[in-house]
Design a protein around this motif. Structure first.
Motif, short mmCIF file in Angstrom:
data_model
loop_
_atom_site.label_atom_id
_atom_site.label_comp_id
_atom_site.label_asym_id
_atom_site.label_seq_id
_atom_site.Cartn_x
_atom_site.Cartn_y
_atom_site.Cartn_z
N THR A 1 12.77 2.96 29.10
CA THR A 1 12.04 4.23 29.00
C THR A 1 12.17 5.04 30.28
OG1 THR A 1 9.91 3.43 29.84
CG2 THR A 1 10.36 3.11 27.48
N THR A 2 12.95 4.54 31.25
CA THR A 2 13.10 5.26 32.51
C THR A 2 14.13 6.37 32.36
OG1 THR A 2 14.94 3.98 33.47
CG2 THR A 2 12.70 3.07 33.72
N SER A 3 14.10 7.30 33.29
CA SER A 3 15.11 8.37 33.31
C SER A 3 16.14 8.11 34.40
CB SER A 3 14.43 9.72 33.53
OG SER A 3 13.74 9.72 34.76
N ALA A 4 16.09 6.95 35.04
CA ALA A 4 16.91 6.67 36.22
C ALA A 4 18.39 6.96 36.00
CB ALA A 4 16.70 5.24 36.68
N GLY A 5 18.98 6.43 34.95
CA GLY A 5 20.41 6.62 34.72
C GLY A 5 20.78 8.05 34.40
#
Length: 176
Positions: free
Chosen positions: A97-101
């Protein structure tokens, strides 16, 4: 009473996409990466399908622990761990659910989680394989899904709201 339906739509479209791909969450062992708004929005629907165990991994342990505290009465074994750790025991799936990539940040995690999992799901979507799903594929996971199925579900609902007409998800997906 005003209601924010967007998180319900997002969450139900995730579940529908998983089910459309023959993924059941009942009695599963899951990891959710991230503890922000996206994680918070999908947790109620995921927990309602009775996974056996859910582990939240996040860079900030306090944020994931706050979600554990919020949802601990669900009847599901739920725990928070630092991003680099791996829960003990078997693992069914990993949901990012992260936006890191997407935003260019490194996704810092112990990639051995993929060696224990049967499938991965990245809430992000892209024309190309997402960075998260590429990590999963490189680790041997064959079933790697992204958020395009969620987007299609949301588009179909929005189309109906704006036009009053129903559009099939398959038809909608072809247009994306």
């Amino acid at each position: 009473v005003s209601r924010d339906w967007s998180s319900d739509v997002c969450s139900s479209d995730l579940i529908e996409d998983l089910l459309n791909n023959q993924i059941s969450l009942k009695d599963s062992s899951l990891i959710i990466l991230g503890a922000g708004g996206a994680a918070r929005s999908i947790l109620p629907s995921i927990l309602s399908l009775h996974p056996k165990r859910l582990t939240l991994l996040n860079r900030t342990l306090e944020k994931s622990q706050a979600l554990v505290d919020q949802f601990k009465a669900s009847g599901v074994q739920i725990q928070a761990l630092p991003m680099e750790e791996i829960p003990e025991g078997s693992l069914t799936g990993v949901i990012n659910t992260t936006s890191a990539g997407v935003i260019g940040e490194d996704l810092i995690l112990n990639q051995r989680i993929f060696q224990k999992a049967d499938w991965s799901y990245d809430l992000n979507y892209s024309k190309e394989t997402t960075y998260f799903n590429q990590l999963a594929k490189d680790s041997g996971i064959e079933v790697c899904l992204d958020g395009l199925g969620m987007l299609v579900g949301q588009a179909a609902i929005s189309f109906k709201i704006w036009t009053g007409k129903q559009i099939g998800r398959a038809s909608c997906r072809e247009r994306v």
